[in-house]
Enzyme design. Structure first.
Site, PDB file in Angstrom:
ATOM      1  N   GLY A  18       0.779  -1.238   0.000  1.00 52.32           N
ATOM      2  CA  GLY A  18       0.000   0.000   0.000  1.00 52.32           C
ATOM      3  C   GLY A  18       0.810   1.286   0.000  1.00 52.32           C
ATOM      4  N   ASN A  88       3.917   4.542   9.376  1.00 55.88           N
ATOM      5  CA  ASN A  88       2.868   4.392   8.366  1.00 55.88           C
ATOM      6  C   ASN A  88       1.824   3.345   8.730  1.00 55.88           C
ATOM      7  OD1 ASN A  88       1.721   4.220   5.487  1.00 55.88           O
ATOM      8  ND2 ASN A  88       2.531   2.159   5.837  1.00 55.88           N
ATOM      9  N   TYR A 155     -11.302   3.203  14.724  1.00 52.90           N
ATOM     10  CA  TYR A 155     -10.292   3.695  13.768  1.00 52.90           C
ATOM     11  C   TYR A 155     -10.166   5.213  13.846  1.00 52.90           C
ATOM     12  CZ  TYR A 155      -7.903   4.787   9.414  1.00 52.90           C
ATOM     13  OH  TYR A 155      -7.016   5.274   8.487  1.00 52.90           O
ATOM     14  N   PRO A 185      -4.017  11.145   4.855  1.00 54.07           N
ATOM     15  CA  PRO A 185      -4.539  10.753   3.546  1.00 54.07           C
ATOM     16  C   PRO A 185      -6.069  10.754   3.570  1.00 54.07           C
ATOM     17  CG  PRO A 185      -2.976   9.118   4.421  1.00 54.07           C
ATOM     18  CD  PRO A 185      -3.356  10.024   5.551  1.00 54.07           C
ATOM     19  N   GLY A 186      -6.646  10.823   2.390  1.00 57.77           N
ATOM     20  CA  GLY A 186      -8.113  10.802   2.288  1.00 57.77           C
ATOM     21  C   GLY A 186      -8.613   9.426   1.908  1.00 57.77           C
ATOM     22  N   ASP A 196     -12.742  -2.236   3.257  1.00 57.48           N
ATOM     23  CA  ASP A 196     -13.845  -1.338   3.575  1.00 57.48           C
ATOM     24  C   ASP A 196     -14.963  -1.475   2.529  1.00 57.48           C
ATOM     25  OD1 ASP A 196     -14.905   0.599   5.232  1.00 57.48           O
ATOM     26  OD2 ASP A 196     -14.217   2.239   3.956  1.00 57.48           O
TER      27      ASP A 196
HETATM   28  N1  LIG Z   1      -5.994   3.552   2.159  1.00 56.02           N
HETATM   29  C1  LIG Z   1      -6.670   4.606   2.559  1.00 56.02           C
HETATM   30  O1  LIG Z   1      -7.670   5.006   1.960  1.00 56.02           O
HETATM   31  C2  LIG Z   1      -6.194   5.382   3.779  1.00 56.02           C
HETATM   32  C3  LIG Z   1      -6.871   6.571   4.099  1.00 56.02           C
HETATM   33  C4  LIG Z   1      -6.452   7.310   5.201  1.00 56.02           C
HETATM   34  C5  LIG Z   1      -5.381   6.861   5.963  1.00 56.02           C
HETATM   35  N2  LIG Z   1      -4.751   5.707   5.636  1.00 56.02           N
HETATM   36  C6  LIG Z   1      -3.626   5.294   6.493  1.00 56.02           C
HETATM   37  O2  LIG Z   1      -2.486   5.070   5.690  1.00 56.02           O
HETATM   38  C7  LIG Z   1      -1.643   4.079   6.309  1.00 56.02           C
HETATM   39  C8  LIG Z   1      -1.307   2.983   5.305  1.00 56.02           C
HETATM   40  O3  LIG Z   1      -2.527   2.412   4.865  1.00 56.02           O
HETATM   41  P1  LIG Z   1      -2.610   1.423   3.611  1.00 56.02           P
HETATM   42  O4  LIG Z   1      -3.882   1.731   2.958  1.00 56.02           O
HETATM   43  O5  LIG Z   1      -1.357   1.455   2.833  1.00 56.02           O
HETATM   44  O6  LIG Z   1      -2.722   0.010   4.397  1.00 56.02           O
HETATM   45  P2  LIG Z   1      -2.466  -1.471   3.862  1.00 56.02           P
HETATM   46  O7  LIG Z   1      -3.404  -2.337   4.644  1.00 56.02           O
HETATM   47  O8  LIG Z   1      -2.520  -1.530   2.374  1.00 56.02           O
HETATM   48  O9  LIG Z   1      -0.949  -1.787   4.323  1.00 56.02           O
HETATM   49  C9  LIG Z   1      -0.620  -1.787   5.699  1.00 56.02           C
HETATM   50  C10 LIG Z   1       0.706  -2.516   5.907  1.00 56.02           C
HETATM   51  O10 LIG Z   1       0.947  -2.534   7.331  1.00 56.02           O
HETATM   52  C11 LIG Z   1       1.404  -3.831   7.689  1.00 56.02           C
HETATM   53  N3  LIG Z   1       1.108  -4.089   9.105  1.00 56.02           N
HETATM   54  C12 LIG Z   1      -0.092  -4.403   9.658  1.00 56.02           C
HETATM   55  N4  LIG Z   1       0.064  -4.609  10.976  1.00 56.02           N
HETATM   56  C13 LIG Z   1       1.369  -4.387  11.280  1.00 56.02           C
HETATM   57  C14 LIG Z   1       2.137  -4.432  12.468  1.00 56.02           C
HETATM   58  N5  LIG Z   1       1.591  -4.801  13.636  1.00 56.02           N
HETATM   59  N6  LIG Z   1       3.451  -4.108  12.402  1.00 56.02           N
HETATM   60  C15 LIG Z   1       4.034  -3.778  11.223  1.00 56.02           C
HETATM   61  N7  LIG Z   1       3.365  -3.757  10.045  1.00 56.02           N
HETATM   62  C16 LIG Z   1       2.041  -4.045  10.077  1.00 56.02           C
HETATM   63  C17 LIG Z   1       0.679  -4.779   6.750  1.00 56.02           C
HETATM   64  O11 LIG Z   1       1.348  -6.035   6.664  1.00 56.02           O
HETATM   65  C18 LIG Z   1       0.695  -3.980   5.440  1.00 56.02           C
HETATM   66  O12 LIG Z   1       1.867  -4.257   4.691  1.00 56.02           O
HETATM   67  C19 LIG Z   1      -2.415   3.588   7.537  1.00 56.02           C
HETATM   68  O13 LIG Z   1      -1.951   4.272   8.686  1.00 56.02           O
HETATM   69  C20 LIG Z   1      -3.853   3.984   7.234  1.00 56.02           C
HETATM   70  O14 LIG Z   1      -4.610   4.179   8.407  1.00 56.02           O
HETATM   71  C21 LIG Z   1      -5.126   4.946   4.568  1.00 56.02           C
END
Ligand SMILES: NC(=O)c1ccc[n+]([C@@H]2O[C@H](COP(=O)([O-])OP(=O)(O)OC[C@H]3O[C@@H](n4cnc5c(N)ncnc54)[C@H](O)[C@@H]3O)[C@@H](O)[C@H]2O)c1
Length: 265
Positions: A18, A88, A155, A185-186, A196
């Site tokens: 991600g 992250n 969350y 991020p949005g 989701d």
């Molecule tokens: N995707 C969205 O729309 C969005 C929107 C707002 C905020 N965010 C935030 O952005 C960040 C990244 O989100 P994403 O969408 O890339 O998530 P994702 O689920 O695609 O990737 C998350 C990564 O974190 C790793 N992970 C999970 N638990 C872990 C742990 N205990 N220790 C270490 N690594 C761990 C997973 O293996 C995965 O590789 C998060 O903080 C999320 O809350 C995402």
């Protein structure tokens, strides 16, 4: 031309997929040495190989103090310093349950990873940053930590906690020349959003059977003033900027990379 990170060493958590994956790639492209860390060590290895150059892969579980300390110790041993930490990692409880009255274990897991995991990684790198009177910490929060558009639950509350922690830490570490900021991020089409959407489609029979990415775009596009979801690159470029000396007088801020979504009621 993005920020120059030549000579900087960066630890990125949750970089096996991600947004974290693209943050690691972007920092490396700006000439930082990057540690790609993830609870999934295999995923971290794959991304480090994809980045190439001096990228390192380490298994790091943000919920496990031993794992965090071991990874930081290994990096300090190899590098001698860590100038950049990007917290992250972030998870949501099963979206089907993310309503007021979430199960207690959802609150525990979300806070253990999103809040305590962030605090744990910060505390692990702070002594080394203090010693050199230099550091950049960027916490990935979410617009959900601000906006009460939806019910929120664990969350959103966890991301609000990350934002408040970011501000307090910025004040605490300012005398040591350590900048602490957050990026919100949005909406991005990652595995996180895919979960989701799966839940949304299960709730709403009218959406069942549709392409999940199409559902995501239909739901989010109308609430984003710029009219498009974001890409991981959008977030990663902001992280690179905040990790650089171009923002040396910016601290305690949360920068929205959400197409203006936060401005909508
Ligand atoms: N995707 C969205 O729309 C969005 C929107 C707002 C905020 N965010 C935030 O952005 C960040 C990244 O989100 P994403 O969408 O890339 O998530 P994702 O689920 O695609 O990737 C998350 C990564 O974190 C790793 N992970 C999970 N638990 C872990 C742990 N205990 N220790 C270490 N690594 C761990 C997973 O293996 C995965 O590789 C998060 O903080 C999320 O809350 C995402």
């Amino acid at each position: 031309m993005l920020a120059d990170l030549t000579g900087r060493r960066a630890l990125v958590t949750g970089a096996g997929a991600g947004i974290g994956r693209v943050i690691a790639r972007t920092l490396a492209a700006q000439h930082a040495e990057v540690a790609v860390t993830d609870v999934d060590g295999g995923a971290a290895r794959t991304i480090a190989d994809e980045i190439g150059g001096k990228a390192l892969a380490l298994r790091l579980d943000v919920t496990d103090p031993v794992s965090v300390q071991a990874a930081v110790a290994e990096l300090l041993d190899r590098w001698g310093a860590i100038e950049i930490l990007v917290n992250n990692v972030g998870v949501t409880a099963d979206p089907l349950r993310e309503v007021p009255g979430d199960r207690e274990e959802d609150w525990d897991r979300t806070f253990a990873i999103n809040v305590k995991g962030t605090v744990r990684c910060c505390e692990a790198v702070i002594p080394a940053m203090r010693e050199r009177r230099y550091g950049k910490i960027v916490n990935i929060a979410s617009m959900a930590g601000h906006a009460a558009r939806r019910t929120g639950g664990a969350y959103a509350a966890s991301k609000a906690a990350v934002l408040r922690y970011t501000k307090g830490l910025a004040v605490r570490l300012a005398p040591d020349n350590i900048n602490v900021n957050a990026v919100c991020p949005g909406a991005l089409w990652t595995r996180f959003a895919q979960m989701d959407m799966a839940a949304t489609q299960r709730h709403d029979p009218a959406l069942a059977g549709m392409d999940p990415e199409e559902v995501f775009r239909r739901l989010y596009t109308p609430v984003i003033p710029l009219g498009r979801p974001q890409e991981p690159e959008d977030v990663a470029k902001m992280v690179a900027f905040l990790a650089s000396d171009d923002t040396r007088n910016v601290t305690g801020q949360d920068i929205h990379v959400d197409g203006g979504a936060i401005l909508r009621d």
